[in-house]
Design a protein around this motif. Sequence first.
Motif, PDB file in Angstrom:
ATOM      1  N   MET A 335       2.592 -36.928  39.534  1.00 51.40           N
ATOM      2  CA  MET A 335       3.559 -36.548  38.506  1.00 51.40           C
ATOM      3  C   MET A 335       4.513 -37.668  38.096  1.00 51.40           C
ATOM      4  O   MET A 335       5.049 -37.631  36.993  1.00 51.40           O
ATOM      5  N   PHE A 336       4.765 -38.630  38.957  1.00 51.59           N
ATOM      6  CA  PHE A 336       5.771 -39.652  38.663  1.00 51.59           C
ATOM      7  C   PHE A 336       5.555 -40.355  37.319  1.00 51.59           C
ATOM      8  O   PHE A 336       6.516 -40.585  36.589  1.00 51.59           O
ATOM      9  N   PRO A 337       4.306 -40.725  36.978  1.00 54.08           N
ATOM     10  CA  PRO A 337       4.127 -41.431  35.695  1.00 54.08           C
ATOM     11  C   PRO A 337       4.496 -40.602  34.471  1.00 54.08           C
ATOM     12  O   PRO A 337       4.663 -41.166  33.382  1.00 54.08           O
ATOM     13  N   MET A 338       4.640 -39.278  34.633  1.00 57.49           N
ATOM     14  CA  MET A 338       5.013 -38.460  33.484  1.00 57.49           C
ATOM     15  C   MET A 338       6.370 -38.878  32.927  1.00 57.49           C
ATOM     16  O   MET A 338       6.641 -38.695  31.739  1.00 57.49           O
ATOM     17  N   CYS A 339       7.226 -39.470  33.768  1.00 53.02           N
ATOM     18  CA  CYS A 339       8.552 -39.899  33.318  1.00 53.02           C
ATOM     19  C   CYS A 339       8.440 -40.952  32.219  1.00 53.02           C
ATOM     20  O   CYS A 339       9.241 -40.969  31.282  1.00 53.02           O
ATOM     21  N   MET A 340       7.457 -41.829  32.340  1.00 54.19           N
ATOM     22  CA  MET A 340       7.280 -42.864  31.324  1.00 54.19           C
ATOM     23  C   MET A 340       6.878 -42.241  29.985  1.00 54.19           C
ATOM     24  O   MET A 340       7.453 -42.556  28.935  1.00 54.19           O
ATOM     25  N   TYR A 341       5.907 -41.338  30.028  1.00 57.24           N
ATOM     26  CA  TYR A 341       5.434 -40.713  28.787  1.00 57.24           C
ATOM     27  C   TYR A 341       6.478 -39.781  28.189  1.00 57.24           C
ATOM     28  O   TYR A 341       6.694 -39.769  26.977  1.00 57.24           O
ATOM     29  N   GLU A 342       7.145 -39.007  29.032  1.00 59.51           N
ATOM     30  CA  GLU A 342       8.200 -38.128  28.550  1.00 59.51           C
ATOM     31  C   GLU A 342       9.403 -38.932  28.061  1.00 59.51           C
ATOM     32  O   GLU A 342      10.075 -38.541  27.104  1.00 59.51           O
TER      33      GLU A 342
END
Length: 480
Positions: A335-342
């Motif tokens: 889930m951590f990479p979702m921060c970049m996309y969000e």
Amino acid sequence: MKKLNSKVAGAITNLSYTFVANIICTLISMAIVAVVPKALGTVEYGYWQLYGFYGSYIGFFHLGWADGIYLRYGGKEYKELDKKLFHSQFWLLFAFEMLVAVGVAIFAVFFVEDSSKKVIFYMLALCCILQLPRGMLQYVLQGTNRIKEYAKNVLAEKLIYGVSVVVMVSLGVRDFRFLLLADLAAKLITLVTICWRCRDIVISKAMNFAASVQEAWENITVGVKLMFANVASMLIIGIVRFAIERVWSVEVFGQVSLTLSISNMLMLFISAVSVVMFPLLKRTPQEKWADNYIFLRTTLVVPMLAILMAYYPAKVILSAWLPQYAESLSYMALMFPMCMYEGKMSMIISTYLKALRRENLMLAVNLISVCLSLLTTGIIVYSLKNLPLAVVSILGLLAFRSILAEVFLARILEIEVGTDILLEVAMTIIFIWSSWIVRGWAGVGIYLGAYVVYLLLKRKDIAGTFRIVKETFRPSATAE
């Protein structure tokens, strides 16, 4: 004394208010994440998370009213607003939310069997009355660049709620219902304070009722597309989370929600910037938007990819502190990479599309993503019943939405972002592989090596960004 360009200085001042507020909010969120799941237990924590999950969709119940006000009047000065017009809009919205609250309560009485869920719906009914009128005034402050007052109101809610929760848990409270009451109390207090802050709107002469209704209709017709775009945006993850709660349990839902909460903490900092971006962008000549986009993109993505490395120590520390969640905390790797996309979507892409008045495009992208979410959830959750794959689908869906929206925006701005998108996808895959499969120090080394290569490939853009920052902050020759 030499000084910066006034627009830059104003943006820095506004950003400093939201940045400080969001740092404090992040610390409060960290305290809550550390204390609440450990104190409540998995079932009570699951219900507490369920309230937050359902509450995130409350914005649907203003029908785009506040969004329309934000889009139509954003960029104006507060003193330019017609106070009688906004007075009428505030009280019409308040009356409408009273009716909505009654409807939600009736629904709970007749259609919700679980007693704990019934309580959640009652609390949500009250939340409509407290949160949505306040949200309209927050939009007014945000859109008219009164960022200091906006930031204070947001911070006050977090402080009141966070302190109340920590105190209650310290005194031995283990019933999630009391935590919900703390949330409502924080919303009530901040509603009263923002009403006082905007008292020239709240306490004013009213417009003619027919004219007020006509104004409300115009705001709704403008804002409903943005509202549906926002709701659809939340549904992308919401559909997966709802299915997890249905197929597995409230307990599993709470465990997955915990990892989402931890991953989303980074979004608080990005929110600090996105709040300032819209009014600033609206006041910037449109011919500069494309160059500014490249600058903002580099400024956001390069540090975000570095911040992903915080996963490794966070996983060790949180697993030791919350051993009952140790297994589910491993999902942070997915889930951590979702921060970049969000982050890109929230801070840059959505802000640009709003400023360009491309609500239709935002809605279309989000609806396509929702349809994909329905399809993948049906296959992964209901057919395969594969929880790790369901979790990674959240990241995949958010990445798909961000990429699709950015491709459309790049065409509008006539810029090239294809190579950057491919590099970011590659870094995401490497991070998941190194942290989920390889793990340990070997995983850290693999991702760190990949990040160094990424920096080398992006060195020209990074150098250009530093040059722009240096020129922006170079003092002018004008004496103060």
